[in-house]
Design a protein around this motif. Sequence first.
Motif, PDB file in Angstrom:
ATOM      1  N   HIS A 157     -10.481  -6.139  -0.248  1.00  0.00           N
ATOM      2  CA  HIS A 157     -11.113  -5.923   1.047  1.00  0.00           C
ATOM      3  C   HIS A 157     -11.907  -7.158   1.443  1.00  0.00           C
ATOM      4  N   ASN A 162     -16.588  -2.263   3.255  1.00  0.00           N
ATOM      5  CA  ASN A 162     -15.593  -1.851   2.267  1.00  0.00           C
ATOM      6  C   ASN A 162     -15.862  -2.442   0.892  1.00  0.00           C
ATOM      7  N   GLU A 168     -11.463   1.258   1.270  1.00  0.00           N
ATOM      8  CA  GLU A 168     -11.319   0.961   2.690  1.00  0.00           C
ATOM      9  C   GLU A 168     -11.834   2.127   3.519  1.00  0.00           C
ATOM     10  N   GLU A 172      -9.328  -2.699   8.454  1.00  0.00           N
ATOM     11  CA  GLU A 172      -9.389  -4.158   8.421  1.00  0.00           C
ATOM     12  C   GLU A 172      -8.068  -4.730   8.939  1.00  0.00           C
TER      13      GLU A 172
END
Length: 235
Positions: A157, A162, A168, A172
Motif C-alpha cells: 500500500h 492503509n 486496503e 488506491e
Amino acid sequence: PRDTASKLSARKAILPSVVQSEDVDKLLVLSLLPASRKQELRLILPVMVEAAAKLKGEIAKENRRIVFVVSTMALGDRALGRVQKECESKGLAIGRDVVLWGGESRLAMEAADACLVKSGSSSLEAALVGVPMVTTYRINRVDAWVARKVARFRPKHISLVNLVIGREAVPEFVQQGADPELIAQALKRLLPVYSSDITPEAAKQVQVFKELRKLLLGGGAARRAAKRVLKEISN
C-alpha cells in the motif's frame, strides 16, 4: 470526527453563494487535495481534474449538481495558475464548478461528502476528520523504475491510512492504475443519494477511521504506527 453541523458550517465558510442558492439536499461537494511539489502536481493534477470532470458528467445525468473544492493553501501563484488552466481545459468553470480554497485544508475536508487525495499526510488528516476518500499517486517512470528495481521498494500500500491500518481500507490508484474513469467510479460510490445518506462503501471507511483514531491517539501511538508502516514497507 465531524458531524452534520460542522459539515454545513464548513460549506457556508467556503461556498456562501452556492449554499444560499442551492437546495442543500441536492448539492454534492467533493474536495480535491493535490500535491504541492511541482513534479507531483504535474503528474497528479491532470488525473484528479479529469476524474472530477467525468464524475460531474455522471452526476449531471441524475439531475444533481456537484461542486469541487480544490485546496490551494500549499500552492504558489504559478501552481495556482496551472490548476485553473487544467480545470478550464476539462470544462470545469472556476467559480461555478470549482472553488479554489486558500484557507485551511481541514475545512475543505469537513465541507466535503468525499475527497480525492494525494496519498500522503493529507490522507491521514482526512481520515481523522472522518471524510471518505479515494487516494491516488504518480511519480515519473524513471523514479518508479529505480524504486522498484534498484531500491526494491514494493509496498503493498502507499496511502498512509492503509499503511497504518495494515490493509486496503481506502481505494488506491497508483501509477498506470491511476485511471480517471476508475477513480470517478470509486468516488461516486462514496457520494450520498441524499444529504443524510451514507453509502455502504463510505460507512465502511468511516468505521475504519474510528479504528485509526484509537490507534493514533492512544498511548504509544507513534511507535505502533511506525512499526506498522515499516513492516508494510519491508514486506
